[in-house]
Design a protein around this motif. Structure first.
Motif, PDB file in Angstrom:
ATOM      1  N   ASN A 253      16.951  25.015   9.257  1.00  0.00           N
ATOM      2  CA  ASN A 253      17.802  24.669   8.111  1.00  0.00           C
ATOM      3  C   ASN A 253      17.141  24.897   6.748  1.00  0.00           C
TER       4      ASN A 253
ATOM      5  N   ASP B  77      16.190  27.746   4.052  1.00  0.00           N
ATOM      6  CA  ASP B  77      16.365  29.132   3.641  1.00  0.00           C
ATOM      7  C   ASP B  77      15.149  29.483   2.769  1.00  0.00           C
TER       8      ASP B  77
ATOM      9  N   GLY C 166      14.703  20.531   3.779  1.00  0.00           N
ATOM     10  CA  GLY C 166      15.467  20.749   5.003  1.00  0.00           C
ATOM     11  C   GLY C 166      15.070  19.791   6.104  1.00  0.00           C
TER      12      GLY C 166
ATOM     13  N   HIS D 213      19.284  17.838   7.053  1.00  0.00           N
ATOM     14  CA  HIS D 213      19.621  18.399   5.737  1.00  0.00           C
ATOM     15  C   HIS D 213      19.277  19.881   5.641  1.00  0.00           C
ATOM     16  N   LYS D 214      19.909  20.550   4.676  1.00  0.00           N
ATOM     17  CA  LYS D 214      19.569  21.950   4.420  1.00  0.00           C
ATOM     18  C   LYS D 214      18.589  22.011   3.243  1.00  0.00           C
TER      19      LYS D 214
ATOM     20  N   LYS E   9      15.904  24.740   0.580  1.00  0.00           N
ATOM     21  CA  LYS E   9      15.613  26.079   0.074  1.00  0.00           C
ATOM     22  C   LYS E   9      14.166  26.149  -0.378  1.00  0.00           C
TER      23      LYS E   9
END
Ligand code: AMP
Length: 421
Positions: A218, A220, A336, A340-341, A343
């Motif tokens: 998760n 990026d 993440g 949760h996501k 970055k």
């Protein structure tokens, strides 16, 4: 499977509900049942996977459900961790999840006065979270007794080895009962860690979480090629484009941390710094201001990157690439977390390319490249607020010139008049 389906005490389920933890993460799914059964566990899992709750939930359950409960018995569970920050964070997890139980958790670590810690220990506690140094001081002075310990947890064992705690850990074993449950957690595995693990656990259940991709799915994460001297402009841009998000910025050294702090100050961005030059109190203050969201950007060195759980960090910026490749995983793992996501972007200058190659080798695959078009690159620098004072200065200079040009004839007229007189 949901937490509702687990046979864990309702007092703990209530806390899970409050935290909005509905489903176990991968490591929790794999570790909770064997821990409940009393098995030894050897788990390879990074921070961010939910590993703390993976041991906290079953341990709290077991201690809370004990029939004959007598606190005078002493410490039942000892959690060994490499850093003070991690000690504080794990204690918080135990206290939050154990809020409705009768289990008491406390932590001891160096850098603060011993007195209040001793007073608290004398109150009687069930779970002790400790860093090796302070713990040995207290054990040798007789303030901590470990003969009633039933569960031993080593968290971030690889980091403890890196910090040279191996002898302390081995010495400590002499104070612990042989018959006990041992849970061994490490983010990475190598021969040294295996040696240590197998000297402590017996017939363990082995658990490994996402071995192929060390960076959580998760997150990026990408890399941007940025010149060393231009990094501050790109950080400014990331902060502006993610206004309101919590951003964790990693730099190589303490000096650089302070420099980034100053550079951001010049463009009106408030940051906190976290590094080894700050004393314990200052570090906690910085961390708390960031945790509470009073300050949105925290600039940290690797020392502070391991094991710190800062809730909801949306963005991780590797302002400098980490020289130890596995630290990339630890840094990026700050975002993440759980479900949760997150970055992350890494600024790679030409001189850092060999470090990037090493990181990619460690990850087993290339990191996505964030292409920056030439125009976009120069616009990032041109639009920096740092550039604005120069523009203003130029404008002022220009206006001053115009003024003097306007004034010039008057002066000459005046002079003419003067001459006439
Ligand atoms: P850890 O790997 O223990 O540092 O945990 C990483 C993060 O995941 C923490 O912020 C936890 O609050 C969160 N977390 C742990 N377990 C769960 C879960 N089952 N559901 C959602 N979030 C979780």
């Amino acid at each position: 499977m949901k937490f509702d389906d687990y046979s864990i005490n309702p007092a703990i389920k209530k806390a899970l509900d409050k935290l909005d933890f509905k489903k176990p993460t991968d490591i929790q799914f794999k570790a909770i049942p064997p821990i409940l059964k009393g098995e030894d566990v050897l788990a390879i899992a990074q921070t961010g996977t939910g590993k703390t709750a993976a041991f906290a939930i079953p341990v709290l359950h077991k201690l809370h459900e004990r029939k004959q409960y007598a606190r005078e018995d002493g410490i039942k569970c000892l959690v060994m961790v490499p850093t003070r920050e991690l000690a504080i964070q794990i204690t918080e997890v135990f206290q939050t999840l154990g809020k409705h139980t009768r289990v008491k958790t406390f932590s001891v670590f160096g850098g603060v006065e011993q007195g209040p810690q001793i007073a608290k220990l004398e109150d009687g506690i069930d779970i002790l979270v400790a860093t090796p140094g302070r713990m040995f001081d207290l054990v040798s002075q007789g303030y901590i007794r470990l003969e009633r310990v039933e569960i031993l947890i080593l968290d971030e064992a690889d980091h403890m080895l890196d910090l040279g705690f191996i002898r302390d850990i081995r010495d400590l074993m002499k104070f612990l009962p042989r018959k006990r449950q041992t849970l061994f957690f490490s983010a990475t595995i190598n021969e040294h860690i295996k040696d240590l693990a197998y000297s402590l656990v017996s017939k363990p259940i082995r658990i490994q979480v996402s071995p192929k991709d060390p960076v959580a799915k998760n997150v990026d994460h990408s890399v941007a090629y940025v010149g060393m001297d231009d990094k501050r402009f790109f950080l400014e841009r990331v902060v502006q484009e993610n206004a309101g998000s919590k951003i964790l910025v990693f730099v190589r050294t303490k000096v650089r941390a302070e420099r980034v702090h100053e550079a951001m100050k010049r463009v009106g961005i408030v940051t906190e710094t976290l590094h080894g030059d700050k004393d314990q109190k200052e570090r906690l203050t910085s961390l708390n201001r960031f945790k509470k969201g009073d300050v949105k950007v925290l600039v940290a060195t690797d020392v502070s990157s391991r094991g710190i759980d800062i809730p909801s960090v949306e963005y991780v910026v590797n302002y400098d690439l980490p020289e130890v490749p596995e630290n990339y995983v630890h840094r990026v793992g700050r975002t993440g977390r759980g479900t949760h996501k997150g970055k992350s972007v890494s600024f790679c200058s030409p001189e850092e390319k060999p470090i990037l190659d090493e990181i990619e080798k460690f990850l087993g695959k290339p990191i996505k490249v964030l292409e920056i078009a030439k125009d976009d690159y120069s616009a990032t620098i041109d639009f920096s607020s740092e550039a604005k004072p120069d523009v203003m200065a130029l404008m002022r200079e220009h206006e001053a010139k115009l003024d003097s040009m306007k004034k010039a004839p008057k002066v000459s007229n005046a002079n003419k008049k003067k001459k006439k007189k």
